[in-house]
Design an enzyme around this catalytic site. Structure first.
Site, PDB file in Angstrom:
ATOM      1  N   HIS A   1     -28.789 -16.941 -17.816  1.00  0.00           N
ATOM      2  CA  HIS A   1     -30.067 -16.243 -17.679  1.00  0.00           C
ATOM      3  C   HIS A   1     -30.212 -15.221 -18.797  1.00  0.00           C
ATOM      4  CE1 HIS A   1     -29.537 -12.013 -16.448  1.00  0.00           C
ATOM      5  NE2 HIS A   1     -28.399 -12.398 -15.909  1.00  0.00           N
ATOM      6  N   CYS A   2     -31.460 -14.924 -19.138  1.00  0.00           N
ATOM      7  CA  CYS A   2     -31.775 -13.856 -20.087  1.00  0.00           C
ATOM      8  C   CYS A   2     -32.824 -12.963 -19.443  1.00  0.00           C
ATOM      9  CB  CYS A   2     -32.228 -14.432 -21.438  1.00  0.00           C
ATOM     10  SG  CYS A   2     -33.733 -15.417 -21.350  1.00  0.00           S
ATOM     11  N   GLN A   3     -33.745 -12.439 -20.221  1.00  0.00           N
ATOM     12  CA  GLN A   3     -34.751 -11.559 -19.637  1.00  0.00           C
ATOM     13  C   GLN A   3     -35.905 -12.338 -19.020  1.00  0.00           C
ATOM     14  OE1 GLN A   3     -34.285  -8.405 -19.241  1.00  0.00           O
ATOM     15  NE2 GLN A   3     -36.277  -7.876 -18.364  1.00  0.00           N
TER      16      GLN A   3
ATOM     17  N   PHE B   1     -34.070 -12.417 -15.800  1.00  0.00           N
ATOM     18  CA  PHE B   1     -33.789 -11.164 -15.105  1.00  0.00           C
ATOM     19  C   PHE B   1     -35.066 -10.485 -14.634  1.00  0.00           C
ATOM     20  CE2 PHE B   1     -32.900  -6.539 -15.166  1.00  0.00           C
ATOM     21  CZ  PHE B   1     -31.890  -6.500 -14.209  1.00  0.00           C
TER      22      PHE B   1
END
Length: 473
Positions: free
Chosen positions: A430-432, A459
């Site tokens: 996952h990232c932002q 996120f």
């Protein structure tokens, strides 16, 4: 006085053409490698580019100064400041005039006064611009990466990106002294910076294209810090991760970028050619959207979508010493080749139409996919022994808030840390907002990881749904 601003959205980079209507002389400041817009504007305004300069040796894009001076015969003004380590290797070749603190030169009736403003880099210059036909005081300052709208140029790039150890604090102190002197100039002075929002050359740049010194003194956080030690702590804190290609750009721009005289024209590839390339381990980049790539792609390709972040992630992930091959539609072929050349990735050998993916499947080839997981699915999987969740954002983002028990390896560093990532069980990234995690998933699949998915919405979605977040003090 004629003032024209050019802005590359993907690089968040500004350059300027300033001309004297009375004499027909013009100068380009901080030119990028794409020279045609400057030539077109000069012709439209009835001026000739007879001068060129830049504020410093750039790290985030290939400078067009050497090529512009070579093609036009324009006089180049290059910094004499910073010492021998920051001198231009090609200055003699183009007959450049070296300038430093207090020097002046004229472009028609327009006077340029040189200020040495170290901090971002040791050789950095700022140019005060006075239209002598109308005034005896400067109207504006070309500040490059010294003062931005809402921010100042970061002093840590030389150490973090270029590997020049021990320069961060010294640069920060130089920057503080440069700002202290600069703030004494007239408040009406217009600020014409070299970057806007999205640049990695600062941490809080505004998208507003220009400002005034008076406004920045009141509302730019950097001007509000009232001691040198406090400023050093402020300006070094919270800076984004610098792309690894910045070190290469710094060397290239110091030594002298190759003169292209137009961007490369790669060959058009066939399915058989693609098969051979992938069999040899060549770098094949699929520039389609993450959604299209996730739904079906040729295994062994790397997904870097052709969007506003294309240059950045290409610079992070692609080699400078190997041929590159792109899957890109014909309408955006030139754009992709240009974007890569703007950061010095000149070796694009082949392009393939996106239909090659369907052709691969029709010929019996298996397509790869990348599955999306919802935040809810990720949360209940985090406690399973056969699942690893990995955050691929930057370290500063992770410290500001992250999933419980989840470590971070920024996507740009994944290839160097594959041994830290379990290959058994499911791997959820996952990232932002799911953009970087899609790129990371393709990188890991290319490296042989077989059960890779990523979190939809990233996120931001996790946090918006009120799921647990850990913040490191």
């Amino acid at each position: 006085m004629i003032l024209k601003r050019f802005y590359d959205e993907k690089l968040a980079q500004a350059s300027y053409l300033i001309g004297c209507a009375a004499t027909g002389d013009a100068i380009v400041i901080d030119p990028s490698r794409d020279l045609e817009p400057y030539f077109a504007m000069a012709e439209a305004e009835g001026v000739e580019i007879r001068h060129v300069t830049e504020t410093h040796i750039h790290a985030d894009f290939v400078s067009g100064l050497r090529e512009l001076a070579t093609r036009t015969g324009a006089t180049a003004y290059l910094s004499s400041e910073g010492g021998p380590d920051w001198s231009y290797a090609f200055a003699d070749e183009i007959g450049a005039r070296l300038v430093g603190e207090g020097d002046e030169f004229m472009v028609g009736n327009i006077r340029f006064t040189v200020l040495h403003t170290p901090g971002h880099t040791p050789e950095h210059l700022t140019f005060l611009v006075t239209d002598t036909a109308a005034a005896d005081r400067p109207i504006g300052a070309l500040t490059g990466d010294f003062v931005f709208v809402g921010d100042v140029g970061r002093p840590d790039l030389l150490e973090k990106a270029a590997g020049v150890t021990g320069t961060m604090e010294a640069g920060a102190r130089d920057l503080y002294r440069s700002l202290t002197r600069f703030r004494e100039l007239p408040e009406w002075l217009q600020i014409w910076p070299g970057h806007g929002a999205g640049s990695a050359c600062g941490k809080g740049l505004s998208s507003i294209p220009h400002s005034t010194l008076g406004y920045e003194k009141r509302f730019n956080p950097a001007f509000a810090v009232d001691s040198e030690d406090a400023f050093v702590a402020f300006v070094l804190d919270g800076q984004p991760e610098p792309p690894v290609y910045f070190a290469h750009m710094k060397r290239m721009n110091r030594e002298g970028p190759a003169i292209l005289r137009g961007f490369p024209e790669p060959d058009t590839g066939t399915l058989q050619h693609l098969e051979a390339l992938l069999g040899s381990g060549a770098q094949v980049v699929d520039t389609r959207s993450a959604a299209d790539y996730g739904a079906g792609h040729v295994p062994g390709t790397l997904n870097i979508p052709l969007n506003r972040s294309f240059n950045t992630w290409a610079g992070w992930l692609l080699p400078y010493d190997a041929d590159l091959h792109l899957i890109v539609d014909e309408a955006h072929r030139h754009e992709a080749v240009r974007d890569l050349a703007m950061i010095g990735l000149d070796r694009v050998a082949t392009t393939f139409a996106p239909s090659v993916v369907e052709a691969w499947a029709s010929a019996g080839g298996e397509l790869g996919t990348v599955e999306l997981r919802t935040p809810e699915e990720v949360e209940w999987r985090t406690d399973r022994e056969d699942t690893t969740v990995l955050d691929v954002r930057g370290r500063t983002e992770w410290e500001a808030g992250h999933l419980p028990g989840v470590e971070a390896i920024p996507v740009g560093h994944l290839a160097r840390h594959l041994d830290r990532i379990p290959r058994d069980g499911e791997l959820i990234l996952h990232c932002q907002s799911a953009g970087r995690s899609a790129i990371a998933a393709s990188l890991l699949q290319r490296a042989g990881f077989t059960n890779v998915s990523h979190m939809a919405g990233g996120f931001a979605a996790w946090q918006a749904q009120g799921r647990p977040v850990v913040r490191d003090a």
